[in-house]
Design a protein around this motif. Sequence first.
Motif, short mmCIF file in Angstrom:
data_model
loop_
_atom_site.label_atom_id
_atom_site.label_comp_id
_atom_site.label_asym_id
_atom_site.label_seq_id
_atom_site.Cartn_x
_atom_site.Cartn_y
_atom_site.Cartn_z
N MET A 52 -80.59 -18.39 53.37
CA MET A 52 -81.00 -17.71 54.60
C MET A 52 -80.05 -18.00 55.75
N GLN A 53 -79.63 -19.26 55.88
CA GLN A 53 -78.69 -19.62 56.94
C GLN A 53 -77.34 -18.94 56.72
N ALA A 54 -76.92 -18.84 55.47
CA ALA A 54 -75.65 -18.17 55.17
C ALA A 54 -75.73 -16.68 55.51
N ALA A 55 -76.87 -16.07 55.25
CA ALA A 55 -77.03 -14.63 55.48
C ALA A 55 -77.31 -14.28 56.93
N PHE A 56 -78.10 -15.10 57.61
CA PHE A 56 -78.60 -14.73 58.94
C PHE A 56 -78.25 -15.70 60.06
N GLY A 57 -77.56 -16.77 59.73
CA GLY A 57 -77.14 -17.72 60.75
C GLY A 57 -78.32 -18.40 61.43
N SER A 58 -78.19 -18.64 62.71
CA SER A 58 -79.22 -19.37 63.45
C SER A 58 -80.52 -18.58 63.60
N GLU A 59 -80.49 -17.30 63.31
CA GLU A 59 -81.69 -16.45 63.40
C GLU A 59 -82.47 -16.41 62.08
N TRP A 60 -82.14 -17.30 61.16
CA TRP A 60 -82.72 -17.20 59.82
C TRP A 60 -84.25 -17.30 59.83
N ARG A 61 -84.82 -18.05 60.74
CA ARG A 61 -86.29 -18.17 60.76
C ARG A 61 -86.97 -16.85 61.12
N VAL A 62 -86.36 -16.09 62.01
CA VAL A 62 -86.88 -14.77 62.36
C VAL A 62 -86.83 -13.88 61.12
N TRP A 63 -85.72 -13.93 60.41
CA TRP A 63 -85.56 -13.10 59.21
C TRP A 63 -86.44 -13.60 58.07
N HIS A 64 -86.76 -14.87 58.05
CA HIS A 64 -87.67 -15.41 57.03
C HIS A 64 -89.02 -14.71 57.12
N GLU A 65 -89.49 -14.44 58.32
CA GLU A 65 -90.76 -13.74 58.48
C GLU A 65 -90.68 -12.33 57.89
N LYS A 66 -89.52 -11.70 58.02
CA LYS A 66 -89.33 -10.38 57.45
C LYS A 66 -89.27 -10.44 55.92
N VAL A 67 -88.69 -11.52 55.39
CA VAL A 67 -88.66 -11.70 53.93
C VAL A 67 -90.09 -11.86 53.41
N LYS A 68 -90.90 -12.65 54.09
CA LYS A 68 -92.29 -12.82 53.67
C LYS A 68 -93.04 -11.49 53.70
#
Length: 80
Positions: A52-68
């Motif tokens: 997730m960090q590799a794909a989305f950088g520091s915003e990975w937690r925001v994108w994690h919600e979208k993955v869920k």
Amino acid sequence: MCEYCQAAIANPAYPLYQAACKTCTVRAMALGLPFWQSKEAGALVPAYTSAMQAAFGSEWRVWHEKVKAESARITEARAA
């Protein structure tokens, strides 16, 4: 959202991804082993957070919600 994402809305098993599309990346992560391992463990596994960090950088937690959310959508569509 690209044409592959549009197709994946109608068909959760749609196999194509656009490398430059973040929504495709979300869909790929939602279907990936590291996310599944995290769900099974009840905690984020290092392989998932690294990806997730590799794909989305520091915003990975925001994108994690979208993955869920995408994982839930796919699971629901498959059950229908």
